[in-house]
Design a protein around this motif. Structure first.
Motif, PDB file in Angstrom:
ATOM      1  N   VAL A 261       1.022  -1.203   0.106  1.00 35.85           N
ATOM      2  CA  VAL A 261      -0.081  -0.120   0.033  1.00 35.85           C
ATOM      3  C   VAL A 261       0.905   1.185   0.077  1.00 35.85           C
ATOM      4  CG1 VAL A 261      -0.282   0.082   2.595  1.00 35.85           C
ATOM      5  CG2 VAL A 261      -2.024   1.068   1.002  1.00 35.85           C
ATOM      6  N   GLN A 262       0.303   2.162  -0.464  1.00 34.74           N
ATOM      7  CA  GLN A 262       1.110   3.558  -0.490  1.00 34.74           C
ATOM      8  C   GLN A 262       0.932   4.423   0.791  1.00 34.74           C
ATOM      9  OE1 GLN A 262      -0.274   5.872  -3.897  1.00 34.74           O
ATOM     10  NE2 GLN A 262       1.398   5.082  -5.167  1.00 34.74           N
ATOM     11  N   ALA A 263       2.178   5.100   0.908  1.00 33.33           N
ATOM     12  CA  ALA A 263       1.901   5.734   2.362  1.00 33.33           C
ATOM     13  C   ALA A 263       0.750   6.515   2.453  1.00 33.33           C
ATOM     14  CB  ALA A 263       3.404   6.849   2.321  1.00 33.33           C
ATOM     15  N   GLY A 264       0.260   6.807   3.460  1.00 30.76           N
ATOM     16  CA  GLY A 264      -1.219   7.241   3.889  1.00 30.76           C
ATOM     17  C   GLY A 264      -2.272   6.544   3.580  1.00 30.76           C
ATOM     18  N   GLY A 265      -2.348   5.476   3.064  1.00 29.48           N
ATOM     19  CA  GLY A 265      -3.229   4.332   2.783  1.00 29.48           C
ATOM     20  C   GLY A 265      -3.645   3.727   3.955  1.00 29.48           C
ATOM     21  N   SER A 266      -4.500   2.752   3.685  1.00 30.18           N
ATOM     22  CA  SER A 266      -5.094   1.891   4.728  1.00 30.18           C
ATOM     23  C   SER A 266      -5.254   0.129   4.301  1.00 30.18           C
ATOM     24  CB  SER A 266      -6.560   2.113   4.980  1.00 30.18           C
ATOM     25  OG  SER A 266      -6.766   3.388   5.358  1.00 30.18           O
ATOM     26  N   LEU A 267      -4.767  -0.689   5.523  1.00 24.47           N
ATOM     27  CA  LEU A 267      -4.948  -1.869   5.228  1.00 24.47           C
ATOM     28  C   LEU A 267      -5.836  -2.403   6.507  1.00 24.47           C
ATOM     29  CD1 LEU A 267      -1.685  -3.430   4.142  1.00 24.47           C
ATOM     30  CD2 LEU A 267      -3.725  -3.252   2.793  1.00 24.47           C
ATOM     31  N   ARG A 268      -6.515  -3.632   6.460  1.00 16.05           N
ATOM     32  CA  ARG A 268      -7.321  -4.227   7.458  1.00 16.05           C
ATOM     33  C   ARG A 268      -6.753  -5.781   7.529  1.00 16.05           C
ATOM     34  NH1 ARG A 268     -11.758  -2.887  10.188  1.00 16.05           N
ATOM     35  NH2 ARG A 268     -12.978  -4.864  11.255  1.00 16.05           N
ATOM     36  N   LEU A 269      -5.910  -5.912   8.411  1.00 17.46           N
ATOM     37  CA  LEU A 269      -5.546  -7.388   8.936  1.00 17.46           C
ATOM     38  C   LEU A 269      -6.598  -8.168   9.598  1.00 17.46           C
ATOM     39  CD1 LEU A 269      -1.742  -6.643   9.952  1.00 17.46           C
ATOM     40  CD2 LEU A 269      -2.707  -6.922   7.736  1.00 17.46           C
ATOM     41  N   SER A 270      -6.643  -9.434   9.162  1.00 22.30           N
ATOM     42  CA  SER A 270      -7.484 -10.233   9.967  1.00 22.30           C
ATOM     43  C   SER A 270      -6.836 -11.550  10.306  1.00 22.30           C
ATOM     44  CB  SER A 270      -8.750 -10.572   9.320  1.00 22.30           C
ATOM     45  OG  SER A 270      -9.478  -9.606   8.943  1.00 22.30           O
ATOM     46  N   CYS A 271      -7.284 -12.039  11.716  1.00 17.61           N
ATOM     47  CA  CYS A 271      -6.610 -13.238  12.333  1.00 17.61           C
ATOM     48  C   CYS A 271      -7.839 -14.126  12.607  1.00 17.61           C
ATOM     49  CB  CYS A 271      -5.916 -12.713  13.466  1.00 17.61           C
ATOM     50  SG  CYS A 271      -5.199 -14.316  14.180  1.00 17.61           S
ATOM     51  N   ALA A 272      -7.700 -15.239  12.070  1.00 10.81           N
ATOM     52  CA  ALA A 272      -8.891 -16.198  12.319  1.00 10.81           C
ATOM     53  C   ALA A 272      -8.138 -17.238  13.249  1.00 10.81           C
ATOM     54  CB  ALA A 272      -9.161 -16.870  11.303  1.00 10.81           C
ATOM     55  N   ALA A 273      -9.105 -17.585  14.286  1.00  6.26           N
ATOM     56  CA  ALA A 273      -8.530 -18.691  15.503  1.00  6.26           C
ATOM     57  C   ALA A 273      -9.531 -19.827  15.295  1.00  6.26           C
ATOM     58  CB  ALA A 273      -8.573 -18.092  16.605  1.00  6.26           C
ATOM     59  N   SER A 274      -8.686 -20.808  15.358  1.00 10.33           N
ATOM     60  CA  SER A 274      -9.702 -22.317  15.711  1.00 10.33           C
ATOM     61  C   SER A 274      -9.653 -22.617  17.151  1.00 10.33           C
ATOM     62  CB  SER A 274      -8.900 -23.589  14.927  1.00 10.33           C
ATOM     63  OG  SER A 274      -7.589 -23.799  15.566  1.00 10.33           O
ATOM     64  N   GLY A 275     -10.679 -23.279  17.293  1.00  8.34           N
ATOM     65  CA  GLY A 275     -10.797 -23.750  18.835  1.00  8.34           C
ATOM     66  C   GLY A 275     -12.031 -22.832  19.260  1.00  8.34           C
ATOM     67  N   ARG A 276     -12.744 -23.616  20.210  1.00  7.07           N
ATOM     68  CA  ARG A 276     -14.000 -23.281  20.821  1.00  7.07           C
ATOM     69  C   ARG A 276     -13.565 -22.563  21.988  1.00  7.07           C
ATOM     70  NH1 ARG A 276     -17.504 -28.429  22.140  1.00  7.07           N
ATOM     71  NH2 ARG A 276     -15.213 -29.351  22.540  1.00  7.07           N
ATOM     72  N   SER A 277     -12.274 -22.228  22.673  1.00  7.19           N
ATOM     73  CA  SER A 277     -11.838 -21.473  23.648  1.00  7.19           C
ATOM     74  C   SER A 277     -11.349 -20.158  23.273  1.00  7.19           C
ATOM     75  CB  SER A 277     -10.829 -22.063  24.521  1.00  7.19           C
ATOM     76  OG  SER A 277      -9.727 -22.626  23.651  1.00  7.19           O
ATOM     77  N   PHE A 278     -11.630 -19.621  21.849  1.00  5.31           N
ATOM     78  CA  PHE A 278     -11.169 -18.411  21.622  1.00  5.31           C
ATOM     79  C   PHE A 278     -11.501 -17.154  22.723  1.00  5.31           C
ATOM     80  CE2 PHE A 278      -9.749 -15.204  18.831  1.00  5.31           C
ATOM     81  CZ  PHE A 278     -10.615 -14.045  18.689  1.00  5.31           C
ATOM     82  N   ARG A 279     -12.779 -17.241  22.950  1.00  5.30           N
ATOM     83  CA  ARG A 279     -13.279 -16.183  23.752  1.00  5.30           C
ATOM     84  C   ARG A 279     -12.256 -16.145  25.218  1.00  5.30           C
ATOM     85  NH1 ARG A 279     -18.263 -15.641  23.585  1.00  5.30           N
ATOM     86  NH2 ARG A 279     -18.436 -17.231  21.970  1.00  5.30           N
ATOM     87  N   ASN A 280     -11.727 -17.141  25.565  1.00  3.81           N
ATOM     88  CA  ASN A 280     -10.885 -17.116  26.675  1.00  3.81           C
ATOM     89  C   ASN A 280      -9.468 -16.326  26.658  1.00  3.81           C
ATOM     90  OD1 ASN A 280     -12.943 -18.597  27.998  1.00  3.81           O
ATOM     91  ND2 ASN A 280     -12.061 -20.526  27.391  1.00  3.81           N
ATOM     92  N   TYR A 281      -9.179 -16.047  25.345  1.00  2.00           N
ATOM     93  CA  TYR A 281      -7.931 -15.384  25.263  1.00  2.00           C
ATOM     94  C   TYR A 281      -7.835 -14.137  25.002  1.00  2.00           C
ATOM     95  CZ  TYR A 281      -6.263 -20.172  24.896  1.00  2.00           C
ATOM     96  OH  TYR A 281      -5.456 -21.556  25.482  1.00  2.00           O
ATOM     97  N   ALA A 282      -7.002 -13.454  25.362  1.00  2.00           N
ATOM     98  CA  ALA A 282      -6.600 -11.988  25.026  1.00  2.00           C
ATOM     99  C   ALA A 282      -5.905 -12.232  23.702  1.00  2.00           C
ATOM    100  CB  ALA A 282      -5.594 -11.292  26.098  1.00  2.00           C
ATOM    101  N   MET A 283      -6.238 -11.420  22.918  1.00  2.00           N
ATOM    102  CA  MET A 283      -5.429 -11.278  21.622  1.00  2.00           C
ATOM    103  C   MET A 283      -4.380 -10.048  21.406  1.00  2.00           C
ATOM    104  SD  MET A 283      -6.484 -14.045  20.273  1.00  2.00           S
ATOM    105  CE  MET A 283      -6.007 -13.797  18.706  1.00  2.00           C
TER     106      MET A 283
END
Length: 120
Positions: free
Chosen positions: A12-34
């Motif tokens: 991306v050029q300077a001044g632009g934007s990006l959106r990073l995503s992280c997908a997690a497996s496992g039913r205990s995701f809500r127990n974790y800080a990210m």
């Protein structure tokens, strides 16, 4: 056990934007800080941002405050890092990480990373 996979990196050029995503497996995701960390060539890995298990608390490195926003969706097991006003010095491999301790300085689970390149 949590498995993490990042996406959304790119060029991306300077001044632009990006959106990073992280997908997690496992039913205990809500127990974790990210968290998100980054590592530029020749530099040590550094903290970028973190979010508590329920999204109620967030913290950011000073160099991204006001530019990056971290959010999570526990129903979808995802966490997203919206990056605006990008600078060439933001160029790095960005890593998603998980830990049960929001205040942890050492996260227990890591993704493979996604490259972000900001051109001037």
């Amino acid at each position: 056990q949590v498995r993490l996979g990042e996406s959304g990196g790119g060029l991306v050029q300077a001044g632009g934007s990006l959106r990073l995503s992280c997908a997690a497996s496992g039913r205990s995701f809500r127990n974790y800080a990210m968290g998100w960390f980054r590592q530029a060539p020749g530099k040590e890995r550094e903290f970028v941002a973190a979010i508590s298990w329920n999204g109620g608390s967030t913290r950011y490195a000073d160099f991204v405050k006001g530019r990056f926003t971290l959010s999570r969706d526990n129903a979808k097991n995802t966490v997203s890092l919206q990056m605006n006003s990008l600078k060439p010095e933001d160029t790095a491999v960005y890593y998603c990480a998980a830990d049960r301790n929001y205040a942890s300085a050492v996260y227990g689970f890591w993704g493979q990373g996604t490259q972000v390149t900001v051109s001037s």
